[in-house]
Motif scaffolding. Structure first.
Motif, short mmCIF file in Angstrom:
data_model
loop_
_atom_site.label_atom_id
_atom_site.label_comp_id
_atom_site.label_asym_id
_atom_site.label_seq_id
_atom_site.Cartn_x
_atom_site.Cartn_y
_atom_site.Cartn_z
N ALA A 28 1.06 -0.82 -0.05
CA ALA A 28 0.50 0.16 -0.09
C ALA A 28 0.67 1.43 -0.31
O ALA A 28 2.27 1.41 0.41
N ALA A 29 -0.06 2.58 -0.34
CA ALA A 29 1.22 3.72 -0.85
C ALA A 29 -0.02 4.63 -0.12
O ALA A 29 -1.08 4.83 -0.91
N VAL A 35 -5.31 6.17 0.53
CA VAL A 35 -4.02 4.61 -0.06
C VAL A 35 -4.64 4.50 -1.26
O VAL A 35 -5.73 4.19 -1.92
N VAL A 36 -3.57 3.87 -1.98
CA VAL A 36 -3.70 3.39 -3.74
C VAL A 36 -2.84 1.89 -3.32
O VAL A 36 -1.96 1.81 -2.77
N LEU A 37 -3.62 0.95 -3.93
CA LEU A 37 -3.25 -0.32 -3.91
C LEU A 37 -3.02 -0.78 -5.56
O LEU A 37 -4.10 -0.20 -5.46
N ARG A 38 -2.33 -1.56 -5.58
CA ARG A 38 -2.41 -2.89 -6.67
C ARG A 38 -3.88 -3.36 -6.91
O ARG A 38 -4.29 -3.31 -6.11
N HIS A 66 -7.64 3.20 -2.96
CA HIS A 66 -7.71 3.52 -4.52
C HIS A 66 -6.94 2.33 -4.73
O HIS A 66 -6.16 2.38 -4.79
N VAL A 67 -7.14 2.31 -6.27
CA VAL A 67 -7.28 1.50 -7.01
C VAL A 67 -5.93 1.79 -8.36
O VAL A 67 -6.61 2.52 -10.00
N ARG A 68 -4.84 1.43 -8.16
CA ARG A 68 -4.22 2.14 -9.81
C ARG A 68 -3.16 1.26 -9.54
O ARG A 68 -2.71 -0.04 -8.99
N ASP A 69 -2.54 1.03 -11.09
CA ASP A 69 -1.33 -0.05 -11.61
C ASP A 69 -0.51 0.48 -11.43
O ASP A 69 0.79 0.72 -12.47
N LEU A 70 0.46 0.59 -10.09
CA LEU A 70 1.25 1.14 -9.83
C LEU A 70 2.73 0.68 -10.62
O LEU A 70 3.13 -0.92 -9.74
N ARG A 71 3.64 1.33 -10.57
CA ARG A 71 4.93 0.65 -11.41
C ARG A 71 6.04 1.22 -9.79
O ARG A 71 5.59 2.44 -8.82
N ALA A 72 7.26 0.24 -10.22
CA ALA A 72 8.40 0.66 -8.61
C ALA A 72 8.38 2.56 -8.50
O ALA A 72 8.27 3.70 -7.22
N GLU A 73 8.73 3.01 -10.32
CA GLU A 73 8.81 4.48 -10.26
C GLU A 73 7.88 5.66 -9.43
O GLU A 73 8.31 6.75 -9.64
N LEU A 84 -0.86 13.45 -10.94
CA LEU A 84 -2.18 12.46 -12.18
C LEU A 84 -3.20 12.34 -11.19
O LEU A 84 -4.08 12.54 -11.74
N ASP A 85 -2.84 11.62 -9.57
CA ASP A 85 -4.19 11.62 -9.44
C ASP A 85 -5.27 12.64 -9.23
O ASP A 85 -6.06 12.53 -9.13
N LEU A 86 -4.16 14.08 -8.49
CA LEU A 86 -5.66 14.75 -8.45
C LEU A 86 -5.84 15.52 -9.36
O LEU A 86 -6.62 16.33 -8.79
N ALA A 87 -5.44 14.94 -10.53
CA ALA A 87 -5.67 15.80 -11.43
C ALA A 87 -7.40 16.02 -11.71
O ALA A 87 -8.14 17.26 -12.35
N PRO A 88 -8.17 15.19 -11.71
CA PRO A 88 -9.76 14.79 -12.71
C PRO A 88 -10.14 16.06 -10.90
O PRO A 88 -11.70 15.99 -11.19
N ARG A 89 -9.61 15.75 -9.83
CA ARG A 89 -10.35 16.30 -8.18
C ARG A 89 -9.81 17.56 -8.74
O ARG A 89 -11.02 18.98 -7.75
#
Length: 291
Positions: free
Chosen positions: A61-62, A84-87, A101-108, A126-131
């Motif tokens: 989780a991030a 938090v963001v989870l794959r 929130h679900v995101r396909d996160l990469r290491a970077e 990027l995640d805040l852009a729609p908000r």
């Protein structure tokens, strides 16, 4: 029976197993969610609360979105719920006080802040852009740049692989407008309104020179060619010491032939006043709109 010493972060079951009475568990700690407590003796900061939440979160989780922006130095208030963001996975954690929130996160797309996994500056932007409205998104992006949590190359890479992610159009439109030179949210808003108007793009942190070519002050925004500067006056400018420094700065600017426009919190409701007064000031200094 005496109270027992509890760790700074503990669950209800751990406290009871250690011999704590129900009243002690209920009164000695701050309840973050069902069964999870942060001791009243612990620092009640956002990082401390997030560290407590990791007791209940999967290792991958991030912390993300509004929580990430606050942790990364985006100069935003953290949201009421920890985000938090989870794959993607079959079952997502569900807890009161937690937004997943679900995101396909990469290491970077993940970095570390105070020992916590946090979405990177680029991912958070990027995640805040729609908000966020564009002006506020630029303000957050400026703050992340100042904090060293975002750079143009990383943002370009993240937006380049964003595909049709929700908010990506706004993020791509706002990315070229970011600048680390704006030193606060109000300055970012003023700059955004001017940049997106039909006026010339202002410089940031404009050096003001005396007649010998020495730098005697820096202005928040301005147009050196027209000797026009724009200043935002926050509450700190009312403090006696800061007020005295401001008097010196404005006197030096005026002595050098600079015109100073000053704005305050009352002008942050929208661009109309800022843009119109700047337009009139530019016209008075010889600027003419392109025909």
């Amino acid at each position: 029976m005496d109270d027992v010493e509890l760790p700074l972060v503990h669950t209800w079951s751990e406290a009871r197993a250690a011999g704590a009475r129900r009243r002690q568990v209920a009164t000695d700690g701050r309840r973050l969610t069902r069964g999870l407590y942060l001791s009243a003796a612990a620092e009640q900061s956002l990082p401390a609360r997030c560290r407590a939440w990791t007791r209940l979160l999967p290792p991958d989780a991030a912390f993300g979105l509004g929580t990430a922006a606050a942790l990364l130095g985006g100069h935003t208030d953290p949201p009421p719920e920890v985000e938090v963001v989870l794959r993607p996975r079959p079952v997502l954690p569900q807890r009161r006080g937690l937004a997943v929130h679900v995101r396909d996160l990469r290491a970077e797309d993940v970095t570390e802040v105070a020992g916590l996994r946090v979405t990177s500056g680029a991912q958070t932007f990027l995640d805040l852009a729609p908000r966020l409205p564009p002006a506020e998104l630029v303000a957050v992006g400026d703050a992340l740049l100042r904090a060293g949590r975002l750079d143009a190359a990383a943002l370009d890479r993240r937006l380049g692989r964003a595909g049709r992610t929700r908010g990506v159009v706004r993020a791509r439109e706002c990315a070229p407008l970011l600048s680390p030179g704006a030193m606060s949210r109000p300055e970012s808003l003023l700059r955004y309104w001017l940049v997106t108007s039909d006026l010339p793009e202002p410089q940031v942190q404009v050096p003001v020179l005396d007649r010998w070519g020495r730098v005697v002050a820096h202005a928040d925004l301005g147009y050196a060619e027209h000797r026009l500067v724009i200043e935002y006056e926050g509450r700190q400018h009312a403090e006696a010491e800061q007020f005295g420094r401001d008097v010196d700065r404005y006197s030096l600017m005026a002595a050098g032939g600079w015109l100073v426009l000053r704005f305050a919190g009352r002008h942050l409701g929208g661009p109309a006043v800022v843009v119109e007064r700047t337009r009139r000031a530019l016209l008075s200094r010889g600027w003419r709109p392109p025909s």
